[in-house]
Write an enzyme that holds these catalytic residues in place. Structure first.
Site, short mmCIF file in Angstrom:
data_model
loop_
_atom_site.label_atom_id
_atom_site.label_comp_id
_atom_site.label_asym_id
_atom_site.label_seq_id
_atom_site.Cartn_x
_atom_site.Cartn_y
_atom_site.Cartn_z
N ALA A 337 -22.92 -12.89 -41.47
CA ALA A 337 -24.37 -13.07 -41.45
C ALA A 337 -24.84 -13.30 -40.02
O ALA A 337 -24.08 -13.77 -39.17
CB ALA A 337 -24.73 -14.28 -42.31
N LYS A 380 -16.23 -15.18 -34.43
CA LYS A 380 -15.67 -14.11 -33.58
C LYS A 380 -14.54 -13.38 -34.32
O LYS A 380 -14.52 -12.16 -34.38
CB LYS A 380 -15.13 -14.71 -32.27
CG LYS A 380 -16.22 -15.40 -31.47
CD LYS A 380 -15.72 -15.98 -30.20
CE LYS A 380 -14.87 -17.22 -30.40
NZ LYS A 380 -15.60 -18.38 -30.92
N GLU A 600 -30.86 -49.92 -34.84
CA GLU A 600 -31.29 -48.65 -35.43
C GLU A 600 -32.80 -48.60 -35.60
O GLU A 600 -33.41 -47.54 -35.45
CB GLU A 600 -30.59 -48.42 -36.78
CG GLU A 600 -29.08 -48.30 -36.71
CD GLU A 600 -28.60 -47.25 -35.72
OE1 GLU A 600 -29.32 -46.29 -35.44
OE2 GLU A 600 -27.48 -47.42 -35.18
N ASP A 675 -25.01 -44.46 -26.54
CA ASP A 675 -26.37 -44.19 -26.05
C ASP A 675 -26.37 -44.09 -24.53
O ASP A 675 -26.96 -43.18 -23.96
CB ASP A 675 -27.33 -45.33 -26.46
CG ASP A 675 -27.44 -45.45 -27.97
OD1 ASP A 675 -27.18 -44.44 -28.65
OD2 ASP A 675 -27.77 -46.54 -28.47
N1 LIG Z 1 -21.69 -15.23 -39.13
C1 LIG Z 1 -20.96 -15.73 -40.10
N2 LIG Z 1 -21.17 -15.34 -41.35
C2 LIG Z 1 -20.43 -15.84 -42.37
N3 LIG Z 1 -19.46 -16.73 -42.19
C3 LIG Z 1 -19.20 -17.17 -40.97
C4 LIG Z 1 -19.95 -16.68 -39.85
N4 LIG Z 1 -19.49 -17.27 -38.76
C5 LIG Z 1 -18.50 -18.07 -39.14
N5 LIG Z 1 -18.32 -18.02 -40.46
C6 LIG Z 1 -17.35 -18.80 -41.24
O1 LIG Z 1 -16.58 -19.58 -40.34
C7 LIG Z 1 -15.21 -19.29 -40.49
C8 LIG Z 1 -14.54 -19.36 -39.15
O2 LIG Z 1 -15.01 -18.33 -38.31
P1 LIG Z 1 -14.10 -17.63 -37.22
O3 LIG Z 1 -12.69 -17.94 -37.44
O4 LIG Z 1 -14.47 -16.20 -37.16
O5 LIG Z 1 -14.59 -18.41 -35.93
P2 LIG Z 1 -14.15 -18.13 -34.44
O6 LIG Z 1 -15.39 -17.93 -33.67
O7 LIG Z 1 -13.15 -17.07 -34.37
O8 LIG Z 1 -13.56 -19.55 -34.09
P3 LIG Z 1 -12.56 -19.90 -32.92
O9 LIG Z 1 -13.27 -19.65 -31.64
O10 LIG Z 1 -12.30 -21.34 -33.14
O11 LIG Z 1 -11.38 -19.03 -33.12
C9 LIG Z 1 -15.18 -17.92 -41.10
O12 LIG Z 1 -14.03 -17.75 -41.87
C10 LIG Z 1 -16.42 -17.91 -41.99
O13 LIG Z 1 -16.15 -18.50 -43.23
#
Ligand SMILES: Nc1ncnc2c1ncn2[C@@H]1O[C@H](COP(=O)(O)OP(=O)(O)OP(=O)(O)O)[C@@H](O)[C@H]1O
Length: 811
Positions: A337, A380, A600, A675
């Site tokens: 997404a 990513k 708080e 803080d």
């Molecule tokens: N754009 C997105 N749409 C749907 N799910 C997402 C999206 N971004 C992240 N996620 C969710 O987060 C999880 C982890 O994402 P991902 O492993 O691709 O992150 P990354 O950027 O590769 O993290 P890192 O840098 O720590 O390796 C995915 O398995 C998914 O469930």
């Protein structure tokens, strides 16, 4: 049997007996005379004597290992003539040879003696068996076949002994092999003949001039060959003695010959030979073979034979995991997404992999690869997988850290192997996650040889990417959280041509990601409204946080045995992701609770009456697992820019807790540590990065956390310190002014907190009246403040490049 043969027989029997009493074999060592079958008639031509000495113990032992009814056999052995004759021989050995000769029986006498003893032994053994059988008969037990007890017929006729040998199992084979090997070491290694000490050799043979020749066998034993004129007793046997080392033996012999004044022309010749041939070689190699076999077996067990690149012998193989396009990669762009721009850029790779000819026809060179950079959990890896899923090609995924090993060259070899595999599978996508593990700029860090492996791996990666042919159809994608540290050679065109930045999702992005993950959750709420509300409450969440939040909500609902996931479950899940679980075990004293409540309340009142502060969502004084005793939550907008006014209001609000403590208690506490950290960070950024201090001026000092060197002079450092202090002081003064005028409001909130522990936005409106300024968070206005259905939560969201807003745990 001739008279001459008798001493030979006794001598052999004596050696056999001595060998079998060796401590290595123990007192129950098998007797050489009982080797499976024995003549009942007591004939001296018993097979035991006639077997070569070398074979007797082994055969005997192997048979005994599987035989039943050994006790009878032992009893028989104890009384056998072999034992007695050997004892006699021992005694005889101690006597001087002249005595021995005079007491020696005649052939007939000797045979008669032995016959008599053997007959007695057999009679005794028979009596023992009969008694055993009677005992068993009384008990009415029927034992399995065993020596002397299996059946009457067998016990009466002892011509053959029946052994009950169970089938060999794996461990039996190993034990048998080991036993054989040990036996070889301790028994086989001895030649046939009589052993002497050096002194005995010297006195009885060398001094008397009997020695004709010496043969050193396997550098351990010396066989003595006697002259034909030697004493007949001496020549009756083969003599040998062991030596510690060849050197010492030669020395001793030399000295002895000197002492005996043997002229050098008559010195005793010494020959050196190796005996044992192939059998010796096999046994010498056996331990090595066993160790290597065990290592190989352990290695296969530890890694599993199917693990890619696994194992001791696959150390240089790539450890990339292969996802097959038909079975494993079900992810498509629709599952990712948001990040529309990133998808658009990467779409080009997909089109190329699907229809390479379309591009090649026009002479277009295909991009080699793309670096996907961004904070953790922003999707990513997901995007890279979706690219493979869309293109319908195999996907080889590997982490940068898997290339880095202790030994130089392994990483490079794995890179080579990875690219070789990829070329074989072409078209395909390679994804290297956390490429910064190998792709850090060379020569940046102090080397001392520690970076050789990393640099060798990076060089290999550069070489491989250069070595691509346009016909290879392999695309390399790489993910990193630190694009700033990557080597520029990696980023140049022709290697990672594209640089795709994936940031934390904005409110629309979060909404889209929530929609993806909510689709898997059972809820009766309107998904569009729910996702909008949740996205407004979760500023600063990454895609991974959102996925986690949806899962947590479902877990909480399941724990509460709800039929579907409700808004309250999502709220609890968001709170849990931000602040951790409630720590009910941490019980505060009344005074501490009051301090936390007033602290708080100070934050809450500031947030309510400062124009640029973020909308306040919730204040709590329940301790949380992340270590906070209380916290205030806000809903910051997705600001791209931060104004000086906003920053000042945020700092003032952040100091609200400490100021409230100063106003209401005689002493302040350490609770404001977080803080103060935030305020210092914001003020430092204003001074050193954003040019918001007139004294320091319009400069940007980029100081990395790891660097020891300050990018400014001592003088500037002093000015920076002064400016940071001035800004913090200003915020403090503003905060005191504000809170002095709102004493009643602070008290109202603090007392409400003490009675309820958690208060939300509605409570704040009830106690403080409508907020005098409009909320500047449109999504919050639309989904949360506009529709007062629930009490939302939200975390802080840092604007791009700025330190995060300060809603997080405070006291
Ligand atoms: N754009 C997105 N749409 C749907 N799910 C997402 C999206 N971004 C992240 N996620 C969710 O987060 C999880 C982890 O994402 P991902 O492993 O691709 O992150 P990354 O950027 O590769 O993290 P890192 O840098 O720590 O390796 C995915 O398995 C998914 O469930």
């Amino acid at each position: 049997m001739t008279r001459r043969a008798l001493p030979l027989i006794r001598s052999i029997a004596s050696i056999g007996a001595r060998q079998l009493r060796s401590p290595l074999l123990g007192s129950r060592a098998p007797r050489p005379l009982v080797v499976g079958s024995i003549s009942h008639k007591g004939d001296l031509g018993i097979s035991g004597h006639l077997l070569p000495l070398r074979q007797q113990p082994v055969l005997s032992m192997l048979i005994r290992g599987y035989a039943t009814g050994n006790h009878n056999e032992d009893k028989l052995n104890k009384s056998s003539s072999g034992r007695e004759s050997s004892d006699e021989d021992n005694k005889a050995e101690k006597r001087p040879s002249s005595d021995k000769k005079s007491e020696e029986p005649t052939d007939d006498e000797y045979v008669a003696q032995v016959r008599e003893k053997l007959a007695k032994a057999m009679e005794k053994a028979k009596r023992d068996r009969d008694r055993d059988e009677k005992d068993k008969g009384k008990k009415g037990e029927e034992d399995g076949p065993s020596f002397g007890t299996s059946s009457n017929k067998k016990s009466q006729n002892q011509d053959s002994i029946e052994f009950n040998i169970p089938p060999m199992q794996g461990n039996h084979i190993i034990i048998a092999l080991l036993a054989t090997y040990l036996l070889y070491l301790f028994i086989f290694d001895r030649p046939a003949g009589r052993e002497l000490t050096w002194q005995e050799f010297r006195v009885s043979l060398l001094d008397k001039g009997f020695v004709e020749r010496l043969t050193v066998i396997n550098r351990k034993l010396v066989r003595v060959t006697l002259k034909s004129n030697a004493d007949s007793l001496a020549t009756s046997s083969t003599w040998y003695f062991t030596i510690g080392s060849v050197d010492s033996f030669e020395r001793n012999l030399e000295e002895a010959q000197k002492e005996l004044r043997i002229p050098s022309s008559e010195k005793i010749p010494v020959a050196y030979i190796d005996e044992g041939g192939a059998w010796n070689t096999i046994l010498a190699l056996l331990p090595t073979v066993v160790v290597v076999g065990a290592l190989f077996w352990l290695n296969r067990r530890a890694t599993g034979s199917s693990a890619p690149g696994g194992g001791l012998f696959g150390v240089g193989k790539s450890r990339a995991r292969l996802f097959n396009q038909e079975t494993d990669i079900k992810i498509k762009f629709k599952d990712v997404a948001g990040m529309d721009e990133a998808k658009e850029e990467i779409m080009e790779f997909v089109k190329f992999l699907k229809e390479p000819a379309k591009y090649e026809r026009l002479g277009a060179k295909i991009p080699r690869g793309a670096i996907l950079s961004g904070p953790p959990g922003t999707g990513k890896t997901l995007l890279a997988k979706a690219t493979a899923g869309e293109a319908g090609v195999p996907f080889l995924s590997v982490s940068g850290s898997e290339f880095v090993e202790m030994f130089v060259g392994i990483g490079a070899s794995r890179v080579r192997d990875l690219f070789k595999t990829a070329r074989k599978m072409s078209p395909c996508i390679i994804f290297v996650d956390e490429i910064d593990a190998i792709g850090k700029a060379r020569g940046r860090t102090s080397s001392m040889g520690a970076n050789d492996e990393r640099e060798a791996t990076l060089n290999q990666l550069l070489v491989e990417m250069d070595g691509f042919q346009t016909s290879d159809h392999v695309v390399v994608l790489a993910g990193t959280n630190r694009p700033d540290v990557l080597d520029s050679a990696l980023m140049r065109p022709g290697r990672f041509d594209r640089h795709i930045n994936i940031d934390l999702p904005d409110v629309e992005g979060r909404k889209a990601i929530f929609l993806v993950h909510l689709a898997k959750i059972k809820t009766f709420l309107d998904l569009d409204n729910l996702s909008g509300k949740l996205s407004a409450l979760t500023a600063g969440f990454s895609g991974a946080d959102i996925a986690n939040c949806c899962n947590e909500a479902a877990l909480i609902a399941a724990r509460k045995q709800a039929n579907s996931v409700e808004m309250t479950h999502f709220e609890a899940a968001i709170e849990r992701v931000i602040a951790g679980i409630e720590k009910k075990s941490r019980v505060l004293t009344k005074e501490d609770q009051r301090t936390v409540a007033y602290h708080e309340a100070g934050h809450a009142v500031c947030g309510w009456f400062l124009e640029w502060a973020d909308p306040l969502l919730k204040v709590s004084i329940i301790p949380r697992s992340i270590g906070a005793l209380g916290y205030a939550q806000y809903a910051p907008a997705d600001n791209m820019l931060m104004s000086e006014k906003q920053l000042m209001d945020r700092m003032t609000m952040t100091l609200g807790g400490r100021v409230s403590e100063e106003m209401h208690f005689p002493t302040i506490t350490s609770g404001a540590v977080d803080d103060l950290k935030k305020v210092t960070r914001m003020a430092t950024m204003m001074v050193t990065q954003w040019g918001m201090s007139q004294k320091v001026g319009l400069v940007n000092f980029d100081q990395s956390e790891q660097s020891f060197n300050k990018p400014f002079s001592e003088e500037t450092a002093t000015i920076i310190d002064e400016e940071v202090r001035r800004i913090a002081k200003e915020a403090h003064t503003r905060c005191i002014e504000l809170l002095q005028s709102k004493r009643n409001e602070i008290q109202l909130i603090a007392e409400e907190l003490l009675s309820k522990e958690v208060i939300n936005r509605e409570d704040l409106e009830r106690l403080l009246g409508q907020r005098p300024f409009p909320d500047r968070n449109a999504a919050f206005e639309k989904y949360v403040a506009g529709k007062k259905e629930t009490s939302p939560d939200t975390p802080p969201e840092p604007p791009a490049g700025a330190p995060g807003p300060e809603p997080a745990p405070t006291t």
